[in-house]
Write a protein that holds these residues in place. Sequence first.
Motif, short mmCIF file in Angstrom:
data_model
loop_
_atom_site.label_atom_id
_atom_site.label_comp_id
_atom_site.label_asym_id
_atom_site.label_seq_id
_atom_site.Cartn_x
_atom_site.Cartn_y
_atom_site.Cartn_z
N PHE A 70 20.54 -32.96 -43.52
CA PHE A 70 20.92 -34.13 -44.00
C PHE A 70 20.50 -34.53 -45.16
N ALA A 71 21.22 -35.07 -46.16
CA ALA A 71 20.68 -35.70 -47.66
C ALA A 71 19.87 -36.82 -47.34
N GLU A 72 19.28 -37.62 -48.26
CA GLU A 72 18.59 -38.73 -48.23
C GLU A 72 17.51 -38.82 -47.16
N THR A 73 16.58 -37.97 -47.28
CA THR A 73 15.45 -37.71 -46.29
C THR A 73 14.90 -39.26 -45.78
N ARG A 74 14.72 -40.01 -46.84
CA ARG A 74 14.24 -41.58 -46.65
C ARG A 74 14.76 -42.13 -45.56
N GLU A 75 16.17 -41.85 -45.44
CA GLU A 75 16.94 -42.44 -44.50
C GLU A 75 17.04 -41.71 -42.91
N LEU A 76 16.50 -40.98 -42.86
CA LEU A 76 16.36 -40.14 -41.70
C LEU A 76 15.48 -40.56 -40.75
N VAL A 77 15.38 -40.26 -39.47
CA VAL A 77 14.43 -40.86 -38.50
C VAL A 77 13.86 -39.66 -38.17
N ALA A 78 12.21 -39.60 -38.10
CA ALA A 78 11.39 -38.60 -37.62
C ALA A 78 11.12 -38.43 -36.05
N GLY A 79 11.03 -39.82 -35.71
CA GLY A 79 10.78 -40.19 -34.34
C GLY A 79 11.03 -41.77 -34.16
N TYR A 80 10.95 -42.18 -32.82
CA TYR A 80 11.16 -43.41 -32.18
C TYR A 80 10.27 -43.85 -30.96
N TRP A 81 10.45 -45.14 -30.98
CA TRP A 81 9.97 -45.80 -29.69
C TRP A 81 10.89 -46.77 -29.20
N ILE A 82 10.77 -46.99 -27.97
CA ILE A 82 11.49 -48.14 -27.53
C ILE A 82 10.47 -49.10 -26.85
N TRP A 83 10.59 -50.33 -27.31
CA TRP A 83 9.64 -51.39 -26.86
C TRP A 83 10.26 -52.69 -26.37
N GLU A 84 9.31 -53.18 -25.29
CA GLU A 84 9.69 -54.43 -24.71
C GLU A 84 8.67 -55.57 -25.51
N VAL A 85 8.99 -56.30 -26.21
CA VAL A 85 8.24 -57.44 -26.99
C VAL A 85 8.62 -58.82 -26.77
N ARG A 86 7.75 -59.86 -26.98
CA ARG A 86 8.17 -60.98 -27.01
C ARG A 86 9.18 -61.37 -28.09
N ASP A 87 9.05 -60.66 -29.30
CA ASP A 87 9.93 -61.19 -30.43
C ASP A 87 9.34 -60.26 -31.54
N MET A 88 9.99 -60.50 -32.61
CA MET A 88 9.81 -59.51 -33.83
C MET A 88 8.32 -59.53 -34.35
N ASP A 89 7.97 -60.70 -34.37
CA ASP A 89 6.48 -60.88 -34.74
C ASP A 89 5.67 -59.91 -34.09
N GLU A 90 5.50 -60.02 -32.70
CA GLU A 90 5.00 -59.19 -31.89
C GLU A 90 4.99 -57.64 -32.04
N ALA A 91 6.31 -57.30 -32.64
CA ALA A 91 6.59 -55.68 -32.84
C ALA A 91 5.75 -55.43 -34.18
N VAL A 92 6.12 -56.42 -35.03
CA VAL A 92 5.59 -56.09 -36.35
C VAL A 92 4.00 -55.98 -36.44
N GLU A 93 3.43 -56.91 -35.47
CA GLU A 93 1.81 -56.74 -35.18
C GLU A 93 1.53 -55.26 -34.71
N TRP A 94 2.23 -54.66 -33.83
CA TRP A 94 1.98 -53.74 -33.11
C TRP A 94 2.12 -52.50 -34.10
N VAL A 95 3.34 -52.61 -34.97
CA VAL A 95 3.40 -51.64 -35.95
C VAL A 95 2.37 -51.43 -36.95
N LYS A 96 1.74 -52.70 -37.38
CA LYS A 96 0.78 -52.84 -38.33
C LYS A 96 -0.52 -52.01 -37.85
N ARG A 97 -0.70 -52.21 -36.41
CA ARG A 97 -1.85 -51.31 -35.75
C ARG A 97 -1.75 -49.81 -35.89
N CYS A 98 -0.37 -49.25 -35.85
CA CYS A 98 -0.10 -47.86 -35.72
C CYS A 98 -0.68 -46.98 -36.81
N PRO A 99 -1.46 -45.97 -36.47
CA PRO A 99 -1.89 -44.97 -37.43
C PRO A 99 -0.80 -44.59 -38.40
#
Length: 141
Positions: A69-98
């Motif tokens: 499919f075209a537009e590589t930057r719009e494609l998904v290479a992987g995913y997680w499903i998370w249960e978090v308090r709110d978006m702020d917590e999700a962002v904090e976890w993503v910032k810790r990701c390698p």
Amino acid sequence: MRVVVFVKATGDSEAGVMPSSELVEAMGRFNEELVNAGIMLGGEGLKPSKIGKRVAFDGESRRVIDGPFAETRELVAGYWIWEVRDMDEAVEWVKRCPNPMPGPSEIEIRPVYTMEDFAEAMTPEGSAVHDRVAAKLAEKQ
């Protein structure tokens, strides 16, 4: 709040370039942190879109589209499903990701709808069928 965290594809991921052993270990440690914190419910890496398919819908018509499919930057290479308090917590976890890719990369966080979000459109019949599906999924876990 449940969120899906998408690792966006890159030219390397679409070319099937496998991660280094160091990255595999670093992501494993990060996933372990997520699980130990009760955040991660699931997740996987996805193979390149060249071996994927899409199904296009137009009314009753269905058309299969072969990857890549075209537009590589719009494609998904992987995913997680998370249960978090709110978006702020999700962002904090993503910032810790390698960094999930050898070069520049992006991770997108999207909240998941709940049945309460559909309350206005929900009929008793619709509610009953969704309850049955939820019960069957719970049995599998």
